[in-house]
Design a protein around this motif. Structure first.
Motif, PDB file in Angstrom:
ATOM      1  N   LEU A  73      44.104 -13.804 -54.334  1.00 16.83           N
ATOM      2  CA  LEU A  73      43.298 -13.581 -55.255  1.00 16.83           C
ATOM      3  C   LEU A  73      42.668 -15.050 -55.897  1.00 16.83           C
ATOM      4  CD1 LEU A  73      42.000 -12.163 -57.919  1.00 16.83           C
ATOM      5  CD2 LEU A  73      44.159 -12.519 -59.099  1.00 16.83           C
ATOM      6  N   THR A  80      40.251  -1.245 -62.554  1.00 14.88           N
ATOM      7  CA  THR A  80      40.292  -2.436 -61.742  1.00 14.88           C
ATOM      8  C   THR A  80      39.959  -2.001 -60.240  1.00 14.88           C
ATOM      9  OG1 THR A  80      42.386  -2.932 -62.793  1.00 14.88           O
ATOM     10  CG2 THR A  80      41.969  -4.065 -60.688  1.00 14.88           C
ATOM     11  N   PHE A 117      49.714 -10.144 -54.615  1.00 17.66           N
ATOM     12  CA  PHE A 117      47.943 -10.639 -54.127  1.00 17.66           C
ATOM     13  C   PHE A 117      47.630 -12.067 -54.792  1.00 17.66           C
ATOM     14  CE2 PHE A 117      48.284  -7.659 -57.828  1.00 17.66           C
ATOM     15  CZ  PHE A 117      47.487  -8.638 -58.859  1.00 17.66           C
ATOM     16  N   HIS A 139      49.669 -13.516 -63.064  1.00 23.02           N
ATOM     17  CA  HIS A 139      49.830 -12.835 -61.698  1.00 23.02           C
ATOM     18  C   HIS A 139      50.665 -13.715 -60.681  1.00 23.02           C
ATOM     19  CE1 HIS A 139      47.352  -9.972 -63.560  1.00 23.02           C
ATOM     20  NE2 HIS A 139      46.494 -10.387 -63.630  1.00 23.02           N
ATOM     21  N   LEU A 191      39.235  -3.368 -54.203  1.00 19.84           N
ATOM     22  CA  LEU A 191      39.980  -3.740 -55.442  1.00 19.84           C
ATOM     23  C   LEU A 191      40.182  -5.222 -55.796  1.00 19.84           C
ATOM     24  CD1 LEU A 191      42.496  -2.877 -57.341  1.00 19.84           C
ATOM     25  CD2 LEU A 191      44.024  -2.869 -55.259  1.00 19.84           C
ATOM     26  N   GLU A 192      40.106  -6.205 -54.680  1.00 17.04           N
ATOM     27  CA  GLU A 192      40.106  -7.549 -54.956  1.00 17.04           C
ATOM     28  C   GLU A 192      38.778  -8.051 -55.423  1.00 17.04           C
ATOM     29  OE1 GLU A 192      42.396 -11.056 -52.962  1.00 17.04           O
ATOM     30  OE2 GLU A 192      40.358 -10.727 -52.004  1.00 17.04           O
ATOM     31  N   ASN A 197      35.956  -7.236 -57.015  1.00 17.61           N
ATOM     32  CA  ASN A 197      35.898  -5.820 -58.189  1.00 17.61           C
ATOM     33  C   ASN A 197      34.949  -6.594 -59.122  1.00 17.61           C
ATOM     34  OD1 ASN A 197      37.380  -7.461 -59.466  1.00 17.61           O
ATOM     35  ND2 ASN A 197      39.044  -5.897 -60.047  1.00 17.61           N
ATOM     36  N   ARG A 209      32.248  -1.806 -62.198  1.00 11.62           N
ATOM     37  CA  ARG A 209      32.779  -1.915 -60.965  1.00 11.62           C
ATOM     38  C   ARG A 209      32.508  -0.516 -59.877  1.00 11.62           C
ATOM     39  NH1 ARG A 209      38.370  -4.021 -63.911  1.00 11.62           N
ATOM     40  NH2 ARG A 209      38.162  -6.244 -63.140  1.00 11.62           N
ATOM     41  N   ARG A 241      52.824 -11.849 -58.471  1.00 11.93           N
ATOM     42  CA  ARG A 241      52.511 -10.455 -57.776  1.00 11.93           C
ATOM     43  C   ARG A 241      51.822 -10.961 -56.384  1.00 11.93           C
ATOM     44  NH1 ARG A 241      49.448  -7.547 -62.361  1.00 11.93           N
ATOM     45  NH2 ARG A 241      48.913  -5.963 -60.961  1.00 11.93           N
ATOM     46  N   TYR A 276      44.837 -17.748 -63.134  1.00 12.26           N
ATOM     47  CA  TYR A 276      45.551 -16.264 -62.859  1.00 12.26           C
ATOM     48  C   TYR A 276      47.140 -16.440 -63.127  1.00 12.26           C
ATOM     49  CZ  TYR A 276      41.277 -13.788 -62.108  1.00 12.26           C
ATOM     50  OH  TYR A 276      40.118 -12.888 -62.351  1.00 12.26           O
ATOM     51  N   LYS A 278      32.446 -12.740 -60.924  1.00 13.98           N
ATOM     52  CA  LYS A 278      33.268 -12.926 -59.418  1.00 13.98           C
ATOM     53  C   LYS A 278      32.369 -13.476 -58.403  1.00 13.98           C
ATOM     54  CE  LYS A 278      37.691 -10.812 -61.098  1.00 13.98           C
ATOM     55  NZ  LYS A 278      38.860  -9.817 -60.548  1.00 13.98           N
ATOM     56  N   ARG A 302      35.932  -3.882 -71.503  1.00 13.49           N
ATOM     57  CA  ARG A 302      36.683  -3.203 -70.359  1.00 13.49           C
ATOM     58  C   ARG A 302      36.311  -1.660 -70.165  1.00 13.49           C
ATOM     59  NH1 ARG A 302      40.962  -6.236 -67.940  1.00 13.49           N
ATOM     60  NH2 ARG A 302      41.593  -4.223 -67.249  1.00 13.49           N
TER      61      ARG A 302
HETATM   62  P1  ADP Z   1      42.083  -6.275 -64.275  1.00 17.32           P
HETATM   63  O1  ADP Z   1      40.988  -7.300 -63.724  1.00 17.32           O
HETATM   64  O2  ADP Z   1      41.416  -5.084 -64.312  1.00 17.32           O
HETATM   65  O3  ADP Z   1      42.683  -6.777 -65.451  1.00 17.32           O
HETATM   66  P2  ADP Z   1      44.461  -7.275 -63.026  1.00 17.32           P
HETATM   67  O4  ADP Z   1      44.726  -8.153 -64.444  1.00 17.32           O
HETATM   68  O5  ADP Z   1      45.652  -6.135 -62.938  1.00 17.32           O
HETATM   69  O6  ADP Z   1      43.222  -6.382 -63.175  1.00 17.32           O
HETATM   70  O7  ADP Z   1      44.228  -7.951 -61.695  1.00 17.32           O
HETATM   71  C1  ADP Z   1      43.651  -9.105 -61.827  1.00 17.32           C
HETATM   72  C2  ADP Z   1      42.652  -9.107 -60.385  1.00 17.32           C
HETATM   73  O8  ADP Z   1      43.400  -9.241 -59.437  1.00 17.32           O
HETATM   74  C3  ADP Z   1      41.982  -7.642 -60.278  1.00 17.32           C
HETATM   75  O9  ADP Z   1      40.637  -7.944 -61.034  1.00 17.32           O
HETATM   76  C4  ADP Z   1      41.793  -7.839 -58.847  1.00 17.32           C
HETATM   77  O10 ADP Z   1      40.473  -8.815 -58.598  1.00 17.32           O
HETATM   78  C5  ADP Z   1      43.121  -8.416 -58.222  1.00 17.32           C
HETATM   79  N1  ADP Z   1      43.718  -7.299 -58.031  1.00 17.32           N
HETATM   80  C6  ADP Z   1      44.665  -6.429 -58.800  1.00 17.32           C
HETATM   81  N2  ADP Z   1      45.489  -5.767 -57.973  1.00 17.32           N
HETATM   82  C7  ADP Z   1      45.121  -6.006 -56.860  1.00 17.32           C
HETATM   83  C8  ADP Z   1      45.934  -5.765 -55.600  1.00 17.32           C
HETATM   84  N3  ADP Z   1      46.814  -4.665 -55.494  1.00 17.32           N
HETATM   85  N4  ADP Z   1      45.477  -6.281 -54.369  1.00 17.32           N
HETATM   86  C9  ADP Z   1      44.639  -7.113 -54.362  1.00 17.32           C
HETATM   87  N5  ADP Z   1      43.927  -7.815 -55.503  1.00 17.32           N
HETATM   88  C10 ADP Z   1      44.442  -7.307 -56.761  1.00 17.32           C
END
Ligand code: ADP
Ligand code: MG
Length: 140
Positions: A63, A93, A59, A54, A111-112, A114, A104, A57, A51, A11, A87
């Motif tokens: 994102l 995450t 965020f 999502h 969290l974002e 990552n 990570r 969601r 994405y 990223k 993984r």
């Molecule tokens: P992963 O990447 O571990 O599969 P997710 O698919 O749940 O996780 O989420 C996609 C991406 O969105 C994460 O890798 C992260 O960059 C971002 N993200 C996830 N949850 C949050 C959150 N609560 N706040 C901000 N960004 C988030």
């Protein structure tokens, strides 16, 4: 266990800090092979489509903005149980929950931001690979 392929991305937080090599070493050291790789800078439409899962969601908007804030490195990783193996190498995450030695835990900023994306199932791996690479760009 079967030889599998999965989709991986480094990223913008990581390309910005010039640590793509350190991250790639983690995959290779764990036995995964990079069979396709390219560096791109997504536009809003491309990141939004990737994405889309999502979309609902809270965020999602942030994102997408983060994912277009700089270049990313996309890759196809191949190896035994590659989806689950990737993984595990990535870690949880939220970097605060990630195990020691994972990408990570060692490199993520938040969290974002990552540092890496990895497919969460063989089905999604196939979809994400097809979305981002032509078959001719994958060289096993
Ligand atoms: P992963 O990447 O571990 O599969 P997710 O698919 O749940 O996780 O989420 C996609 C991406 O969105 C994460 O890798 C992260 O960059 C971002 N993200 C996830 N949850 C949050 C959150 N609560 N706040 C901000 N960004 C988030
Ligand atoms: Mg995910």
């Amino acid at each position: 266990m079967a030889i599998e392929r999965t989709f991986s991305m480094i990223k913008p937080d990581a390309t910005k800090r010039n640590i793509t090599g350190k991250i790639i070493s983690k995959f290779e050291d764990a036995g995964l092979r990079i069979v396709a790789q390219k560096r791109v800078h997504w536009n809003k439409e491309q990141a939004g489509e990737f994405y889309a899962v999502h979309k609902e969601r809270p965020f999602y908007g942030e994102l997408v903005d983060f994912m277009i804030s700089g270049p990313i490195v996309m890759q196809v990783l191949e190896g035994e149980d590659a989806v689950a193996a990737n993984r595990k190498i990535m870690g949880a995450t939220n970097p605060e929950d990630a195990d020691a030695g994972t990408i990570r835990k060692e490199f993520a900023e938040s969290l974002e931001a990552n540092s890496v994306h990895g497919s969460d199932s063989p089905e999604n791996a196939a979809l994400e690979i097809a979305m981002c690479f032509d078959e001719s760009e994958i060289v096993g």
